[in-house]
Write an enzyme that holds these catalytic residues in place. Structure first.
Site, PDB file in Angstrom:
ATOM      1  N   SER A  11      -1.093  -4.803  -2.384  1.00 42.82           N
ATOM      2  CA  SER A  11      -0.820  -3.378  -2.211  1.00 42.82           C
ATOM      3  C   SER A  11      -2.044  -2.552  -2.561  1.00 42.82           C
ATOM      4  CB  SER A  11       0.361  -2.983  -3.112  1.00 42.82           C
ATOM      5  OG  SER A  11       1.017  -1.857  -2.619  1.00 42.82           O
TER       6      SER A  11
ATOM      7  N   ASP B 159      -2.792   0.697  -3.717  1.00 39.24           N
ATOM      8  CA  ASP B 159      -2.107   1.848  -4.299  1.00 39.24           C
ATOM      9  C   ASP B 159      -3.144   2.777  -4.904  1.00 39.24           C
ATOM     10  OD1 ASP B 159       0.011   0.271  -3.580  1.00 39.24           O
ATOM     11  OD2 ASP B 159       0.751  -0.069  -5.605  1.00 39.24           O
TER      12      ASP B 159
ATOM     13  N   SER C  84       0.768  -1.235   0.000  1.00 37.81           N
ATOM     14  CA  SER C  84       0.000   0.000   0.000  1.00 37.81           C
ATOM     15  C   SER C  84       0.799   1.285   0.000  1.00 37.81           C
ATOM     16  CB  SER C  84      -0.955   0.041   1.185  1.00 37.81           C
ATOM     17  OG  SER C  84      -1.888  -0.982   1.091  1.00 37.81           O
TER      18      SER C  84
END
Lengths: 363, 363, 363, 363
Positions: free
Chosen positions: C278, C280, C240
């Protein structure tokens, strides 16, 4: 070392994953690539007449009839300043059902029309509706793009020429008139191998590169472009790159969409920030879990890949895309087009010196 | 005929497909629905204090632990004027891993927080990251919405209360303060049965209705709203409807996204054009092909539904959604809220007369 | 040279554009950033109790009341494995109407709830519906994330603390428990200046970095991470990154969406391929062309930026994001958290040696 | 009453908003519509040869050169089982820069190619890249679709024929071979007027209808289709509808995307649930706030519509779309095509009786 050896053989290895045998999208069984060049004339542009530095590239996405046995697929649009045909249905149904064609911007319509004719009348595929996939970049710097010189016979030839050998060099097919970071660009390819549960899977990429400004060019991260600027005039930045990603692992269309997005990472690492005019589009598909066009049952069995085991594919997709872009430049040759406009091959000796000055580790 | 009989029992049958046994989303094995009402106080609004006409509704999307065995899922946003939490991850990973909560707009944060606490500390689910799903409509016309009166204990109660019986009436849980076409709205449900290859599948819907203007209301296409306007003051049009769609057929997340879109068709048939302020959001999931959170292998076997056999699901989704919206009104009762604001139960006798005047075929 | 000097002052300049005066998102007039740390306890994790290495960061996106005078905005999801709240309405209405909060993953609900309370009761903003924006990364490696230790008072403090000075160092606020390429990460910022028609515009970025594996780390393209691996154990890759981009140029929400996508390019250049886990996510907004919540007229005048003049903004967005990620590491300090888990400050001397070995040009 | 009077003149008024003067998309100043029919042959299908019941329709979206002065635009895909070209760039740049063409599915490529030739060589528009917009429905039930009988001269004729009069009847241009709810369909149009701040704005729709099953057909909500089934054989449900929405109000591309979505509501009210094979696509644009292709300045002034004042446009979009679909049937005439396949005009006397039986209020 020859003039158009591939970038990996020249000593630049992108990422830590191993390449496939051919280091090409054709490492995935069933995929075949063919080109047809459309190159004629010299001198001043005569709008609609020539000279032509263009062509068409055909990618058969899998073995056999992909209309009756479609491939799971997805697209990702990084910058949609492009004129491709076929994305909407890929996104809705999650599959591709024809060869994928790449050509110049203004030839998309004619190529789509020829592809339909080829499949319906030359291959005798049986359909009354089909979704032709045609992607494009603008080769108008070198070629009389308004002439739309890619004709039916060229489309047929590219489709017929397709082989599963290592992908041919940059200036073939759609690559003839393309530029990359102000050098000659075009078609490039690469592949990676992945191991899971004792099986080997592949991710392969094929790009048609036509974007970027020289200043921004990075080779495996190294700021090489800035050292090359003195060598050549810096004409206005061009646009667009078509990026294909394929795998033989059973990713479904949602997962292929995730994979497609990672082409952005590979592209970005070569230096560009995807300017306004760039049509940066990604197509991804899997040769596993083919989708039958008709079936007696309403469901079929299939493998379902787990997202928890997908990150290596993302890495492979980014690495492959980065390498395929470089590959498109390394395998290119200088082309002089309309009005004497020139795209020079990237000067490999200067690049080598620049990399050596940065103590780059050639492998 | 009782005051809150369901619309189907009252004689309005939407579409030609057969309803499930409970005519509720709970016809899909494993799904359970629970409510907790938060209702107190009378008279003038005291900002932050009351009166409250609100609550929370919990939907367990499948049997067992949906974190370790997630359900394939998708969302569709018709009009994103809403404050729900959880959509991004559903879209990326194609699954839901918690119960789905519905509450009032300003309570989303507190309910998400309580849901995490419930799963981590009351259920002892083992996670350090989880994607709580909380959807909302604005019940501020009847309730002190700034008070965010839905507390942890209410969330726990709704989760604990959940059963697989027919879905409870409109004014329960999140439905307490909601309005629909200027009448009392809230929770409604419906289901349909489909046969394929000798198996029976279900599509079920659950809505929290809180949108529409009286003038526009259509009952099975009949322009009934226009005849009711004289009966009640026409306060400003409110917004938002949460629509859930579930199935026990093995649709994947892309296909569930297609299913979710068809809630639009059901919603539109009730008359609204989804005004600017309406948060019209759809969540769809399948209880088949559960997704394990961990696995020794990188892929698992599963059924893959063919899109060529999906149209009946679309029809069922549209029909179920339309009926569930009506169901939310038919099963409601009049509620007087803050400042004496009233939402009256739709006047069924007037509706019957209006439908009879149009020679409507009651079934 | 101090231990937490900013990366630009240390000698790494990303891209060719000039930085703003503060080299922070606060170079855009009206933007203010505040932090509150929530740090207590040592030793073994007691689930729900501590130790805590967490916090919350508040970004006021523009001067004054952003509910009555909203900012045009957009989001872009690179990898949606995240639990943020607020994206749907930004995408629909193209604006942001509250401060933007960043915190740990499981605290999103509580922070959203506190933000509403702050605006309604402490600021007396007048609303019955509002779209709180809360983004998150997972700091569970260092902190008792299940404890959700960020409370109302911390949220209020972060909002109250906000100033328009240079953005504070990495380990403040939401940054306390975050990791970046296996080193200590967290909050970082950067800005760029652009000239058009005799006016100066800014693009600013603020990130909360919490992603990447050491091996992949690139500093301005240089493969530095691979040389650092021997120094530290390589724990599993985390996930992240939250990326904010703001400008004072009059980009509309569609254009801000295009800008937001270019954060991908900056992120990719630091080396990651955005793994499965993640989250993002990018938020972009403009402080120009504020959107009134009420108006007597149905339209207002405003400037419309031309897409043909937008490419420099894309470059600035990519460069700013890349630099802000590095900035988050350079300004960090080592943190020892729960169970003795440690995130070390990136070893700047080793980095310098690695860059020198590559003949990197410090500026 | 004539055989092909428009549905509004026949007594069915959709919604409460007033229609424009021509009740056509051409009520928006600058918009022109032209058709060219391609109709020849009788009897059995000879694949690639005939008979042909097809054509092409051209819509000039605004006055003057729309390449140098583009129109703000958006698209919405309800069901993407379609082969249109041009959507990607509309979505990225938020504008349309060519006429919009509608034709049969397999003719998209040839029509796109001809459109480029027309603009470059017949109109001498100056470009080296352009985004042709071609939408399609499948007329293969009546026509030899594999023959791709729409040629360059037909495209030129449709473009040259365009006028701003009331839109011509259903069986013209692209409408020749289309079906709607198992009756003859094709082109239909409608418009609505809206007043804001003392100014009159318009919303206009044009559809090419080719979807739906007879059973489902609703006329202004009334279940008429179910009463007509006995009259005609019920061949398999066909697919696709192209829906255009235009306005002279200054909506930007984000707002036009919201408008486009509301075509779903109008479509749904006519009864269909948008089956798997239906390509249901919407294009929306505004003739206000034209976008110059080149400019000395980087921004220009313009009106910005407030979303708080947009709901009436949504209503108009839904109502217009619903009426245009009916209009396409009312203005149609029976067509006998290849293999004697017939699409009959909707039997207006039976429809009138069915509506009378439901005490429908003709206006």
């Amino acid at each position: 070392m020859t003039d158009n050896m591939r970038v990996r053989d020249w000593g630049v290895k992108i990422g830590k994953l191993e390449a496939g045998e051919k280091n090409s999208i054709t490492d995935i069984p069933g995929i075949r690539v063919g080109h047809c060049d459309v190159v004629f004339g010299e001198g001043p542009l005569e709008k609609g007449t020539g000279p032509a530095r263009t062509g068409v590239t055909a990618i058969w996405p899998a073995s056999g009839n992909v209309f009756t046995s479609k491939v799971p697929a997805a697209t990702h649009v990084i910058n949609g300043h492009g004129k491709s045909i076929g994305l909407m249905q890929i996104n809705e149904l999650g599959n591709i059902e024809t060869p994928i064609m790449i050509t110049n911007t203004l030839n998309v319509g004619a190529v789509a029309d020829a592809l339909i004719e080829y499949l319906a009348f030359k291959k005798d595929w049986d359909f009354s509706s089909i979704n032709p996939i045609v992607a494009e970049c603008n080769d108008g710097f070198l070629s009389d793009i308004l002439g739309r010189h890619v004709k039916k016979e060229h489309v047929f030839a590219a489709l017929d020429n397709a082989t599963d050998g290592p992908v041919d060099s940059s200036c073939s097919g759609a690559g003839n008139g393309m530029s990359c970071y102000h050098f000659k660009g075009g078609i490039g390819s690469a592949s990676r191998k992945l191991e899971f549960d004792g099986k080997t899977y592949h991710v392969g990429s094929l790009v048609c590169s036509n974007m970027g400004g020289m200043h921004d060019l990075r080779i495996d991260g190294m700021p090489v472009g800035i050292t090359l600027e003195k060598e050549r005039d810096n004409t206005p930045e061009l646009g667009s790159i078509i990026m294909l990603l394929a795998t033989d692992a059973p990713l479904d269309s949602r997962q292929l969409g995730r994979l497609a997005l990672r082409a952005t990472h590979g592209l970005a690492r070569t230096g560009t920030a995807s300017g306004n005019g760039s049509g940066d589009t990604v197509y991804a598909w899997s040769t596993a879990n083919r989708v039958p066009s008709t079936s007696e049952t309403s469901s079929i069995e299939g493998e379902r890949w787990l997202d928890a085991k997908i990150s290596s594919f993302f890495r492979a997709a980014a690495d492959c895309t980065e390498e395929a872009i470089l590959d498109s430049m390394w395998t290119a040759k200088t082309v002089i087009g309309r009005d004497g406009n020139a795209r020079y091959k990237i000067p490999l000796e200067s690049v080598r010196k620049a990399l050596e000055a940065l103590n780059y580790t050639f492998e």
